[in-house]
Design a protein around this motif. Structure first.
Motif, PDB file in Angstrom:
ATOM      1  N   ARG A   1      63.448  70.564  90.637  1.00 25.98           N
ATOM      2  CA  ARG A   1      62.387  71.179  91.447  1.00 25.98           C
ATOM      3  C   ARG A   1      62.859  73.168  91.625  1.00 25.98           C
ATOM      4  NH1 ARG A   1      60.526  70.122  96.727  1.00 25.98           N
ATOM      5  NH2 ARG A   1      60.392  71.732  97.440  1.00 25.98           N
TER       6      ARG A   1
ATOM      7  N   GLU B   1      61.926  75.751  89.004  1.00 25.02           N
ATOM      8  CA  GLU B   1      62.080  77.460  89.883  1.00 25.02           C
ATOM      9  C   GLU B   1      63.077  78.557  88.883  1.00 25.02           C
ATOM     10  OE1 GLU B   1      58.344  76.860  90.455  1.00 25.02           O
ATOM     11  OE2 GLU B   1      58.742  79.383  91.338  1.00 25.02           O
TER      12      GLU B   1
ATOM     13  N   ARG C   1      62.441  79.899  85.765  1.00 24.26           N
ATOM     14  CA  ARG C   1      60.825  80.426  85.201  1.00 24.26           C
ATOM     15  C   ARG C   1      61.376  81.789  85.693  1.00 24.26           C
ATOM     16  NH1 ARG C   1      55.421  79.717  87.050  1.00 24.26           N
ATOM     17  NH2 ARG C   1      55.457  77.524  88.206  1.00 24.26           N
ATOM     18  N   THR C   2      62.550  81.720  87.106  1.00 24.12           N
ATOM     19  CA  THR C   2      61.757  83.585  87.254  1.00 24.12           C
ATOM     20  C   THR C   2      62.886  84.583  86.188  1.00 24.12           C
ATOM     21  OG1 THR C   2      63.372  82.812  88.965  1.00 24.12           O
ATOM     22  CG2 THR C   2      61.837  83.146  89.360  1.00 24.12           C
TER      23      THR C   2
END
Lengths: 481, 324
Positions: free
Chosen positions: B88, B92, B95-96
C-alpha cells in the motif's frame, strides 16, 4: 441507426452545429456529413477507444465525496463544438482587451486608486471585497501584470450573441483538459482532421513557459520555474502534474520550498538549496503564506510574501489578483475597459443587476423567479439560485440572504445557453454548454485557440462544472470560415 | 531532484523489497517447520524479534503461534511492515512520483496492490498461502523488471536502487537468522537434518541452484550445505544479487552517481570492512545471531547517512542566507 443530424432538433435555443431549420452551419457542415456516415456500432467502438485512452493516459480529476476512489476518469463527449475562424478572431480581440484592462485596474487598485478617486468604481465595494489584499498595497509586480493567466467563461444566448459570463483570474483551471481533449479526438477520429482545417491548440504550453520565464527577476538563460501544488488530493492535481511536465517546471509542494533570511525563495534538492525565480502557484491566496494570510495553512511557504514584495521571486498569478475575480466587480468591467483603454468592450457582459444598488435590488427581489442570483465570490456553481427552476422556499431563502448582505449578491437574466449535439447513451441530443478560453499576459498576450468547452451532461441542465457532473468537448475553430 | 522526491522513491523501493522478502521469509519458515527434526520446535515469537517487530506484535496479539504471526506479517494493517501495508505504501509513493517513473509501472503496481487485497479476503489456508506468496513475488518481480529495463539510469533510478539494495541486504540477514529460532534439544554432533534446514533457507532466497554452481565449497562431499558455507555465500559472495556483499557493491555504484556522497560512502566502507574480515568464528552457532545483528546495524547507519545527506536539509543552517 445513423448519427446524421436529420433527426436532431435543437428546439428554442441556439445550437452551435445546427441552425433552426436543422441544417448544419457552414463551419460544421463537414463534421455533420462525417457523423452521418457513422452508424451506432461504429460510434460505440470510437467511444470505447476514447474511454480506454482516457484510463490509460490517466486523464482524471478528483472529487471529494467518493470514499476511497478519489480519481475519476475525465467525462469527455466525442462530438466537438465548432466555431468559424472569423467569429473567433473577434472574440480573441475582445479577450485581449479585457485582460489588459483588468490588469491595469488591479495595478491601480493596489497603487494610486485613480479609478476610485475619479468616482468610476465605488470605494465601498473595495472595502467590502474579500479578495482585496491590503498586504499588496504599494507593490507593482514585474511588467505591472497581476493576473498572468485568466480563464474567461463565455456563453451564447438564444439570439446568438456571445457574452462573457465571468473572468477567473485567481487560480483558473481546465486548460490541460482542453489539450487532452484534442489529443483524444486526434486518436479516435484522425480522418476528420485531414478533411477540415481545424486550428491547432498545442502552442499553449510553449506560450505558458514563455510567459512565466519573462517574469523572472534574474536575467538568466534558464530561469528556475516551479509549479506550486497543494498536492495529490487536490481536484486539479492531474492538471498541475501535466502542465509541470509539459513546461519543464518542477512540481513542488509548500514543504519543498523555503525563504531564506535573504528573502530569496529556495527549493530543497538533494544537492542542497536551489534558488527559485518564478512560482506558478495553484494555491489560493489564503493558503499561500502562513506568516501573512491563514496561519493554519500547511500548503504554503512562510515568508513567501516577503520574497515577492522585494521582487526576489515572481508569483503567477500575483497575490491579490483575485480582487478582480468577483461577480460584483464583473458588472463594472465595461466601465473599466472604457476608463483605462477608452474603448467599448468588444465582447459584451451579460446584463447584470447589482444588489448593492437599491433600485436594482428591489427589481431583483421582485423578479427572483426569472433571474439567476449569484453570490459574488463562490465558484463551482455553488450558492446559485436559478429562478425559473427554483421553489418558493428557495426564493424566500435567497431574498433573506440578499437583504442581509446586498454587496455580496448580483443577478442576471436567465440565459438560454447554446447547445450542441452530445452523445447521450446511443442517441445524440442537445446539451447546454459554455466555453472557457485561456489568456496569458506578461511581456505579451496569448489567447488559446478556442478553449475548454464544458457541457452539462444532464438534459436541460445549465450547470457545466465538472465537480457537479459536467463533461467537456473538443473545441474546433475552423479555419477559412 | 527535490529531497522529498528522492525520499519517496527510496522508500517506494524499500517497501517493495520488504514485501517480497517478507514473503520469502514466511515461505522459508514454512519449509523449516515442515522439516524440523524430531523433538525440535520453532519459536514463532523469535521470528517477530528477528524482524524487529516483537514489541508491536505483543501489543496486537495474545499468543505467538503460526496463525497469529503469519497474519501479523502478511495482512495486519496495524503492522506497517506487513506485506499488505508495504504494498500500500509503495503504491502511494509511486502515485505521487508518477511523473518521473515509467508509465507501465503504475499499472503493474496497481495489479500488485489488487492482488494483495485478495489475500486478506481469501483467508490464510496453508496450501493457498504458499501459492499466494509465490504469485506476490512474481508480481513484484514484474515491477522490478519494468524499473530495470524501462527507466533511464538517472538520479531517480539511483535512489530507487539505494532503497532496494539496502532493504534487500537487511532482509537477507534476517532470513539467514531464522535458523536461530529453531530450538533443538541437546544432542551430540552435527545433525544431517540440519542440512535440510539450510536447503530451505537457500530455496527461499532462490539461491540453491546458484549456490551449487558457484559456491567455493560446493564440490565437497556433503554437498557443502552447512551453516557456515551458506552463511558465507549469502553474506560475502559478490555475484549473487541477494548476497550482502553484492548489495554493498550495488549501493556503491548508485552512490557514485550522486552529489555529496562522501558521508554515505564512508558508512558503506565501514560495512564492507566488517564483511571482508568475516571469520569462521563469526559464523559459529553461538555467535552468528549477533554477527548478523551487527551487519544490520551497519546498514542502518548507511541509511542514516543517506537520509541526512539527501532527505533532510538542515533547515537551520540553510536559512542563514546561503546562495546557490
Amino acid at each position: 441507426m445513423r448519427f446524421g443530424t436529420d433527426d436532431y432538433r435543437p428546439g428554442d435555443v441556439y445550437d452551435e452545429l445546427v441552425d433552426s431549420e436543422g441544417q448544419p452551419r457552414p463551419a460544421a457542415r463537414s463534421l455533420c456529413d462525417y457523423l452521418a456516415t457513422l452508424d451506432a456500432g461504429e460510434m460505440r467502438l470510437r467511444r470505447q477507444a476514447i474511454d480506454a485512452a482516457i484510463v490509460t493516459m490517466g486523464i482524471s480529476f478528483t472529487t471529494y465525496n467518493d470514499g476511497e476512489n478519489i480519481d475519476r476518469a475525465w467525462p469527455f463527449d466525442p462530438i466537438p463544438r465548432v466555431m468559424p475562424e472569423s467569429e473567433w478572431r473577434l472574440i480573441d480581440r475582445g479577450l485581449r482587451q479585457r485582460l489588459t484592462a483588468l490588469n491595469l485596474f488591479i495595478d491601480d487598485l493596489y497603487n494610486q486608486q485613480r479609478i476610485v478617486k475619479d468616482g468610476v468604481f465605488p470605494a465601498e465595494l473595495l472595502a467590502g471585497s474579500r479578495n482585496f489584499r491590503k498586504q499588496c498595497r504599494g507593490i507593482s509586480p514585474r511588467l505591472g501584470v497581476w493576473a498572468n493567466i485568466c480563464g474567461t467563461d463565455l456563453v451564447r444566448d438564444k439570439d446568438g450573441t456571445v457574452y462573457v459570463l465571468e473572468d477567473n483570474l485567481r487560480v483558473p483551471s481546465g486548460v490541460s483538459y482542453m489539450l487532452e481533449n484534442r489529443m483524444l479526438m486526434k486518436s479516435a477520429f484522425p480522418e476528420i482532421f485531414s478533411s477540415n482545417r481545424i486550428l491547432p491548440v498545442d502552442g499553449y504550453t510553449a506560450a505558458l513557459y514563455d510567459m512565466l520565464a519573462a517574469l523572472s527577476p534574474r536575467m538568466e538563460d534558464r530561469p528556475v520555474i516551479v509549479l506550486l501544488t497543494p498536492g495529490i488530493f487536490n481536484s486539479a492535481y492531474f492538471e498541475h502534474s501535466y502542465l509541470a511536465q509539459q513546461t519543464g517546471a518542477q512540481l513542488v509542494q509548500g514543504t519543498d520550498l523555503l525563504v531564506g533570511t535573504d528573502d530569496v525563495v529556495y527549493m530543497k534538492t538533494i544537492a542542497g538549496l536551489r534558488r527559485v525565480d518564478v512560482i506558478y502557484r495553484r494555491i489560493d491566496d489564503d493558503f499561500l503564506d502562513p506568516d501573512v494570510f491563514r496561519s493554519d495553512s500547511a500548503l504554503g511557504v512562510p515568508g513567501l510574501m516577503r520574497a515577492w514584495a522585494k521582487g526576489n521571486v515572481a508569483i503567477a498569478n500575483a497575490p491579490g489578483a483575485g480582487v478582480a475575480d468577483d461577480k460584483v466587480v464583473y458588472t463594472y468591467v465595461p466601465k473599466i475597459i472604457k476608463y483605462y483603454l477608452d474603448q467599448d468592450p468588444v465582447i459584451p457582459n451579460v446584463p447584470s443587476y447589482q444588489c448593492n444598488d437599491e433600485k436594482e435590488r428591489e427589481f431583483v427581489l421582485a423578479n427572483l423567479d426569472k433571474l439567476v442570483v449569484k453570490p459574488a465570490n463562490e465558484s463551482g456553481g455553488y450558492g446559485l439560485l436559478i429562478g425559473p427552476q427554483s421553489t418558493q422556499q428557495q426564493r424566500e431563502e435567497c431574498a433573506a440572504r440578499v437583504r442581509a448582505d446586498p454587496r455580496s449578491w448580483m443577478a442576471q437574466p436567465t440565459l438560454t445557453l447554446s447547445t450542441a449535439p452530445t452523445l447521450a447513451g446511443e442517441q445524440i441530443a442537445p446539451r447546454h454548454l459554455d466555453m472557457r478560453p485561456f489568456i496569458l499576459q506578461s511581456r505579451s498576450l496569448y489567447v488559446t485557440t478556442g478553449g475548454l468547452t464544458r457541457v452539462a451532461m444532464r438534459e436541460g441542465s445549465l450547470v457545466v462544472n465538472s465537480s457537479q457532473g459536467g463533461g467537456s468537448k473538443d473545441t474546433w475553430i475552423v479555419g477559412g470560415t | 531532484m527535490l529531497s522529498r522526491a528522492a525520499e519517496s522513491l527510496y522508500w517506494m523501493a524499500r517497501y517493495l523489497e520488504r514485501a517480497e522478502n517478507t514473503a520469502r521469509l514466511i515461505n522459508a519458515t514454512q519449509q523449516l517447520v515442515l522439516d524440523l527434526p524430531p523433538g525440535a520446535s520453532f519459536g514463532w515469537d523469535t521470528l517477530t524479534r528477528i524482524v524487529g517487530l516483537d514489541k508491536l506484535f505483543q501489543q496486537t496479539y495474545d499468543e505467538p503461534d503460526e496463525t497469529s504471526v503469519v497474519d501479523f506479517l502478511m495482512i495486519s494493517p496495524r503492522n506497517p511492515g506487513s506485506i499488505q501495508s508495504c504494498i500500500r505504501f509503495a503504491r502511494e509513493n509511486c502515485r505521487t512520483m508518477r511523473d518521473v517513473l515509467p508509465r507501465d509501472l503504475w499499472e503493474r503496481m496497481n495489479s500488485l496492490y489488487l492482488a494483495s487485497k485478495r489475500y486478506s479476503q481469501a483467508g490464510l489456508r496453508h496450501k493457498d498461502r504458499r501459492q499466494m506468496l509465490q504469485e506476490l513475488i512474481y508480481d513484484r518481480q514484474s515491477v522490478a523488471g519494468v524499473l530495470a529495463t524501462c527507466m533511464s539510469h538517472d538520479v531517480a533510478y539511483q535512489f530507487i536502487g539505494l532503497g532496494e539494495h539496502i532493504e534487500r541486504a537487511d532482509m537477507t540477514t534476517r532470513i539467514l537468522d531464522i535458523q536461530s529460532a529453531i530450538l533443538i534439544p541437546r544432542q551430540s554432533g552435527a545433525d544431517p537434518a540440519l542440512a535440510l534446514l539450510w536447503v530451505g533457507v537457500l530455496n527461499s532466497l532462490s539461491a540453491l541452484q546458484m549456490f551449487r554452481r558457484h559456491a567455493a565449497s560446493a564440490g565437497s562431499g556433503d554437498g557443502g550445505i552447512t551453516a557456515e558455507h551458506v552463511l558465507h555465500y549469502l553474506i560475502s559472495d559478490l555475484h549473487f544479487p541477494r548476497s550482502v556483499g553484492y548489495c554493498l557493491d550495488a549501493i556503491e555504484t548508485h552512490l557514485a552517481e550522486l552529489p555529496h556522497n562522501i558521508d554515505p560512502l564512508r558508512a558503506l566502507r565501514t560495512a564492507r570492512r566488517r564483511l571482508d574480515r568475516t571469520s569462521d568464528a563469526d559464523l559459529a552457532t553461538d555467535r552468528r545471531h549477533d554477527f548478523l545483528d551487527d551487519i544490520q546495524g551497519d546498514l542502518a547507519h548507511m541509511h542514516d547517512a543517506i537520509a541526512r545527506e539527501y532527505f533532510h536539509l538542515h533547515q537551520r543552517e540553510a536559512v542563514l542566507g546561503v546562495a546557490v
